[in-house]
Scaffold this motif. Structure first.
Motif, short mmCIF file in Angstrom:
data_model
loop_
_atom_site.label_atom_id
_atom_site.label_comp_id
_atom_site.label_asym_id
_atom_site.label_seq_id
_atom_site.Cartn_x
_atom_site.Cartn_y
_atom_site.Cartn_z
N ARG A 266 0.83 -1.21 0.00
CA ARG A 266 0.00 0.00 0.00
C ARG A 266 0.87 1.25 0.00
O ARG A 266 0.59 2.21 -0.73
CB ARG A 266 -0.93 0.00 1.22
N GLN A 267 1.95 1.22 0.80
CA GLN A 267 2.86 2.37 0.82
C GLN A 267 3.53 2.57 -0.54
O GLN A 267 3.73 3.70 -0.98
CB GLN A 267 3.93 2.18 1.90
N ALA A 268 3.85 1.47 -1.20
CA ALA A 268 4.49 1.56 -2.52
C ALA A 268 3.52 2.14 -3.55
O ALA A 268 3.92 2.94 -4.40
CB ALA A 268 4.98 0.19 -2.96
N THR A 269 2.25 1.78 -3.45
CA THR A 269 1.27 2.32 -4.42
C THR A 269 1.00 3.79 -4.15
O THR A 269 0.64 4.53 -5.06
CB THR A 269 -0.05 1.54 -4.37
N LEU A 270 1.18 4.22 -2.90
CA LEU A 270 0.99 5.65 -2.60
C LEU A 270 2.04 6.49 -3.33
O LEU A 270 1.80 7.66 -3.62
CB LEU A 270 1.08 5.91 -1.10
N GLY A 271 3.17 5.89 -3.63
CA GLY A 271 4.23 6.61 -4.34
C GLY A 271 3.84 6.95 -5.77
O GLY A 271 4.37 7.89 -6.36
N PHE A 272 2.89 6.19 -6.31
CA PHE A 272 2.46 6.44 -7.69
C PHE A 272 1.37 7.51 -7.78
O PHE A 272 1.05 7.99 -8.86
CB PHE A 272 1.94 5.15 -8.33
N LEU A 273 0.78 7.86 -6.64
CA LEU A 273 -0.31 8.83 -6.64
C LEU A 273 0.25 10.26 -6.67
O LEU A 273 1.41 10.50 -6.35
CB LEU A 273 -1.19 8.66 -5.41
N SER A 274 -0.62 11.16 -6.99
CA SER A 274 -0.21 12.57 -6.93
C SER A 274 -0.01 12.96 -5.48
O SER A 274 -0.56 12.33 -4.57
CB SER A 274 -1.28 13.45 -7.58
N PRO A 275 0.77 14.01 -5.20
CA PRO A 275 1.04 14.39 -3.80
C PRO A 275 -0.23 14.71 -3.02
O PRO A 275 -0.34 14.36 -1.84
CB PRO A 275 1.92 15.62 -3.93
N GLU A 276 -1.21 15.34 -3.66
CA GLU A 276 -2.45 15.68 -2.94
C GLU A 276 -3.23 14.41 -2.59
O GLU A 276 -3.74 14.27 -1.47
CB GLU A 276 -3.34 16.60 -3.79
N GLU A 277 -3.32 13.51 -3.56
CA GLU A 277 -4.04 12.25 -3.31
C GLU A 277 -3.31 11.40 -2.27
O GLU A 277 -3.95 10.79 -1.40
CB GLU A 277 -4.18 11.47 -4.62
N ALA A 278 -1.99 11.37 -2.29
CA ALA A 278 -1.22 10.62 -1.31
C ALA A 278 -1.43 11.18 0.09
O ALA A 278 -1.58 10.43 1.05
CB ALA A 278 0.26 10.66 -1.67
N LYS A 279 -1.49 12.53 0.20
CA LYS A 279 -1.72 13.15 1.51
C LYS A 279 -3.11 12.79 2.02
O LYS A 279 -3.30 12.49 3.20
CB LYS A 279 -1.55 14.67 1.41
N ARG A 280 -4.09 12.81 1.12
CA ARG A 280 -5.46 12.47 1.52
C ARG A 280 -5.54 11.02 2.00
O ARG A 280 -6.20 10.71 3.00
CB ARG A 280 -6.40 12.71 0.34
N GLN A 281 -4.84 10.11 1.30
CA GLN A 281 -4.84 8.70 1.71
C GLN A 281 -4.15 8.52 3.06
O GLN A 281 -4.61 7.74 3.90
CB GLN A 281 -4.12 7.85 0.66
N ARG A 282 -3.06 9.23 3.31
CA ARG A 282 -2.36 9.14 4.60
C ARG A 282 -3.24 9.67 5.72
O ARG A 282 -3.27 9.12 6.82
CB ARG A 282 -1.04 9.90 4.54
N ASP A 283 -3.95 10.78 5.46
CA ASP A 283 -4.85 11.32 6.48
C ASP A 283 -5.97 10.33 6.79
O ASP A 283 -6.35 10.15 7.96
CB ASP A 283 -5.44 12.66 6.02
N ARG A 284 -6.49 9.69 5.76
CA ARG A 284 -7.56 8.71 5.96
C ARG A 284 -7.02 7.52 6.78
O ARG A 284 -7.70 7.01 7.66
CB ARG A 284 -8.08 8.23 4.62
N ALA A 285 -5.80 7.09 6.48
CA ALA A 285 -5.22 5.95 7.20
C ALA A 285 -4.91 6.31 8.65
O ALA A 285 -4.96 5.45 9.53
CB ALA A 285 -3.94 5.49 6.51
N SER A 286 -4.63 7.59 8.92
CA SER A 286 -4.29 7.96 10.30
C SER A 286 -5.49 7.90 11.22
O SER A 286 -5.34 7.73 12.42
CB SER A 286 -3.67 9.37 10.32
N ILE A 287 -6.71 8.04 10.67
CA ILE A 287 -7.91 7.96 11.52
C ILE A 287 -8.68 6.66 11.26
O ILE A 287 -9.77 6.47 11.78
CB ILE A 287 -8.83 9.17 11.30
N GLN A 288 -8.11 5.76 10.49
CA GLN A 288 -8.78 4.50 10.15
C GLN A 288 -9.04 3.65 11.39
O GLN A 288 -10.01 2.90 11.43
CB GLN A 288 -7.92 3.73 9.15
N PHE A 289 -8.21 3.77 12.42
CA PHE A 289 -8.38 2.95 13.62
C PHE A 289 -9.73 3.18 14.28
O PHE A 289 -10.26 2.31 14.95
CB PHE A 289 -7.25 3.23 14.62
N MET A 290 -10.33 4.37 14.07
CA MET A 290 -11.63 4.65 14.70
C MET A 290 -12.75 3.83 14.07
O MET A 290 -13.78 3.61 14.69
CB MET A 290 -11.95 6.14 14.58
N TYR A 291 -12.55 3.35 12.85
CA TYR A 291 -13.59 2.61 12.16
C TYR A 291 -13.39 1.10 12.25
O TYR A 291 -14.18 0.35 11.72
CB TYR A 291 -13.64 3.04 10.69
#
Length: 141
Positions: free
Chosen positions: A92-117
């Motif tokens: 998953r981290q490797a695929t984040l490298g292929f995304l645009s910087p804005e999309e990668a930041k959005r995915q990281r933010d989503r993953a940081s609060i994923q534990f709540m779900y």
């Protein structure tokens, strides 16, 4: 034929019983010169060894060995599952490298609060236990 001497056949030596009889038998055979402590047929027995606490044929030792083997298998499965989870995270981290910087930041933010779900640890086991208790109560009534 009656004139012929019968050959003297060796008298078979029966296995002795116990340590004292074994020593006695060995001493008697040593007097005859037929005693070979290295050869087969000595009067000593090693059946007492499996009663020792360190012997592998001891039943308690076999149980301990089985439990340790099962624990090792369980540990291996746990480590294997953790390794698979880690590999998935690395992919998953490797695929984040292929995304645009804005999309990668959005995915990281989503993953940081994923534990709540995610379900809390031990919830599934507690739900199964509660269902089993409810089933036993229903059967009793």
């Amino acid at each position: 034929m009656a004139d012929m001497k019968k050959e003297q056949l060796p008298v078979p030596v029966l296995p002795a019983r116990g340590a004292r009889a074994g020593v006695r038998s060995d001493v008697n055979r040593n007097k005859d010169g037929s005693y070979n402590p290295v050869g087969t047929g000595s009067a000593w027995s090693h059946n007492f060894l499996n009663q020792k606490p360190w012997h592998p044929l001891n039943f308690r030792n076999q149980i301990k060995k089985y439990e340790h083997e099962q624990k090792a298998v369980q540990d291996f499965k746990t480590k294997e599952a953790a390794m698979a989870e880690w590999q998935a995270e690395q992919e998953r981290q490797a695929t984040l490298g292929f995304l645009s910087p804005e999309e990668a930041k959005r995915q990281r933010d989503r993953a940081s609060i994923q534990f709540m779900y995610q379900k809390p640890p031990g919830l599934e086991a507690a739900l199964i236990r509660d269902r089993e208790l409810a089933d036993t109560k229903q059967r009793e009534e």
